[in-house]
Design an enzyme around this catalytic site. Structure first.
Site, PDB file in Angstrom:
ATOM      1  N   ASN B 241       0.835  -1.198   0.000  1.00 34.24           N
ATOM      2  CA  ASN B 241       0.000   0.000   0.000  1.00 34.24           C
ATOM      3  C   ASN B 241       0.873   1.253   0.000  1.00 34.24           C
ATOM      4  O   ASN B 241       1.702   1.425   0.878  1.00 34.24           O
ATOM      5  CB  ASN B 241      -0.897  -0.049   1.257  1.00 34.24           C
ATOM      6  CG  ASN B 241      -1.848   1.120   1.341  1.00 34.24           C
ATOM      7  OD1 ASN B 241      -2.008   1.865   0.375  1.00 34.24           O
ATOM      8  ND2 ASN B 241      -2.464   1.280   2.487  1.00 34.24           N
ATOM      9  N   CYS B 242       0.697   2.091  -0.984  1.00 33.09           N
ATOM     10  CA  CYS B 242       1.549   3.285  -1.106  1.00 33.09           C
ATOM     11  C   CYS B 242       0.758   4.577  -0.981  1.00 33.09           C
ATOM     12  O   CYS B 242       1.321   5.653  -1.111  1.00 33.09           O
ATOM     13  CB  CYS B 242       2.234   3.327  -2.457  1.00 33.09           C
ATOM     14  SG  CYS B 242       2.851   1.771  -3.013  1.00 33.09           S
TER      15      CYS B 242
END
Lengths: 124, 428
Positions: B241-242
């Site tokens: 998850n960025c």
């Protein structure tokens, strides 16, 4: 199976998916697109994907894609979700408008929005 | 399932001839680690930098933070399904390099966010400013697509953390902590008078840059399930998850999940910590209904008295959070939710995109819209050209003197929804 329609303002979604699914493209902003979805809910459409999909904020990305399907009655859950999403979107746009992004960044936002919707296409 | 975590405290990190741990200093052979990461053909250039607490350094855009760990005894290896095979982890002994981390930085998409300031006011808002960081800056080959780039950078972080963790394989830890979850019936027999509590962890699972993996499985492809809390400590859950830097869970957060740790601390005293239910946060509304039904069903099946639910991310997951809370409450199980807020600059606006009267016990990680000025730093690791366009950045946020005005949402971990931060709000 009821007919599902993709409502989008993302040109990449339009280009990639218009031959595969029912799709309505609108050249409008994020908030306006949500308002179009809300109007459809009042016309008896049910929302199938969350209008605030993705953690990219409504005052960051200009693109939004929502899938709806025709229902015969007013779906109150859909109405609650779209109204809450509009409230959240207005709240963030009041703080800051979406910046004037360059083409490269706009393209990235389009790819992200497409990815969020591509993941559910096989359900339709 | 019983896990011994052995902590080896790291007080400094230096480049050296040999990668080793000596006198609380982690020495890193730069060439060896860079070459290891460069084995991935997707990268054009790989660089390694060090960032220590108190140094005038800004790291941005941060993708992931990973704590180096190594399996010393027992089945499996760290990051199962990613680095190691999918053997069940969470038992035996694992050594931890405590006080350091691998930080992956580099631009996957143009608007990517995530700031770690190692000093100044911004440092107070991120737990990672207190760590001795080994920062990987990886440049992709021309034309690499976002999906492949994300995967390559994600794997680079795990590879580097595994490589560094190996130094502790044969060392004696400075301190040992033991965590144990017994099979449910044994646990209930052992503590018949204590309330049975479980943790429902919601995992970000919406698509590109919004994914979480469990033993290598994309969380959006799975139904809610039960996992031993110690499995999480061995890297069973990792981040892909960025997006939404302030409230995304990095892999470091998963490994050190404070909800898990605090429930263990009260286990056998105030409550009986039964285990963890993991669930997802999908885009498709029918998935949300199915997953929250499943979560509530598992909570009922386990005979729980109380549940803590933690969220990850903004907007869409608010709906999952409220569905989980409402349905578990409707089973007669008391529920506390942990979230963060987008309540406007003054904190006065509605915080979440969904609500329900049954969500009557809420812990907040803070208001992501709050504004902070970050003074210029002497050194930037990563890429400054995106700082002005990161989440929370707005027109004119980059000042002439180099300072930037941002919302807290730009800072990695600032309003973390596992409570791995210092911010909260209290009602009296």
């Amino acid at each position: 199976m009821t007919k599902s329609i993709i409502i989008t303002n993302n040109p990449l979604v339009e280009n990639r998916l218009k031959e595969k699914v029912f799709l309505e493209y609108y050249d409008v902003g994020y908030l306006k697109l949500l308002e179009i979805v809300r109007d459809k809910v009042h016309l008896g459409y049910k929302i199938l994907t969350h209008p605030l999909s993705g953690s990219v904020k409504p005052n960051e990305t200009p693109y939004k894609t929502v899938i709806v399907s025709k229902d015969n009655n007013l779906d109150t859950e859909s109405l609650m979700i779209i109204e809450n999403s509009i409230v959240t979107t207005k709240k963030l746009l009041d703080i800051n408008n979406t910046p004037p992004w360059n083409e490269e960044i706009l393209k990235d936002f389009q790819v992200i929005d497409l990815s969020l919707i591509e993941g559910v296409l096989y359900r339709l | 399932m019983r896990l011994e975590l052995g902590y080896l405290f790291i007080e400094d990190v230096q480049f050296g001839e040999e990668t080793k741990l000596e006198n609380k200093t982690l020495y890193v052979n730069k060439d060896e680690l860079v070459n290891l990461i460069k084995e991935d053909e997707h990268f054009e250039k790989v660089d390694l930098e060090l960032a220590r607490p108190g140094e005038s350094i800004r790291i941005t855009p941060v993708k992931d933070v990973v704590e180096p760990r190594v399996k010393v005894e027992g089945p499996g290896g760290v990051f199962p399904g990613m680095i190691s095979k999918v053997d069940t982890v969470g038992s035996g002994k694992t050594n931890v390099l405590k006080g350091c981390a691998v930080v992956t930085a580099g631009k996957i998409v143009g608007f990517q966010e995530g700031i770690i300031d190692m000093t100044g006011p911004g440092a107070d808002y991120t737990p990672f400013s207190k760590l001795n960081n080994v920062v990987l800056v990886c440049e992709p080959k021309e034309g690499l697509k976002q999906h492949e780039h994300e995967r390559a950078l994600r794997m680079a972080g795990f590879k580097a953390a595994t490589y560094l963790g190996e130094v502790a394989k044969n060392l004696t830890p400075d301190e040992v902590e033991i965590f144990e979850t017994e099979p449910m019936l044994e646990s209930i027999n052992k503590y018949p008078e204590l309330p049975k509590v479980a943790y429902v962890q919601m995992l970000q699972s919406q698509g590109l840059l919004h994914d979480t993996y469990v033993y290598g499985v994309d969380a959006k492809e799975s139904l809610p399930t039960i996992i031993y809390p110690t499995e999480i400590m061995d890297g069973a859950i990792v981040s892909g998850n960025c997006v939404s830097a302030c409230d995304k869970n990095t892999t470091y957060h998963h490994l050190n999940n404070p909800v898990v740790k605090d429930l263990f601390a009260k286990h056998g005293k105030e409550l009986n910590f039964i285990g963890v239910i993991i669930t997802n946060e999908n885009v498709y509304l029918a998935d949300k209904e199915r997953s929250s039904n499943w979560t509530a069903k598992l909570a009922e099946f386990l005979g729980l008295d109380g549940v803590l639910v933690s969220q990850e991310g903004f907007g869409n997951p608010d709906t999952d959070l409220i569905m989980n809370c409402k349905k578990i409450e409707q089973k007669g199980i008391k529920t506390v939710i942990i979230t963060d807020e987008y309540a406007g600059r003054d904190g006065a606006s509605q915080s979440l995109a969904d609500a329900d009267p049954l969500a009557n016990a809420v812990v907040t990680g803070g208001n992501a819209n709050e504004v902070i000025t970050l003074p210029p730093m002497d050194k930037i690791i990563g890429d400054t050209s995106y700082v002005d366009t990161i989440a929370g950045g707005f027109d004119g946020s980059l000042k002439e003197d180099g300072s930037i005005v941002v919302e807290l949402q730009a800072i990695t971990g600032a309003t973390n929804e596992l409570g791995f931060n210092k911010l909260t709000a209290k009602g009296y």
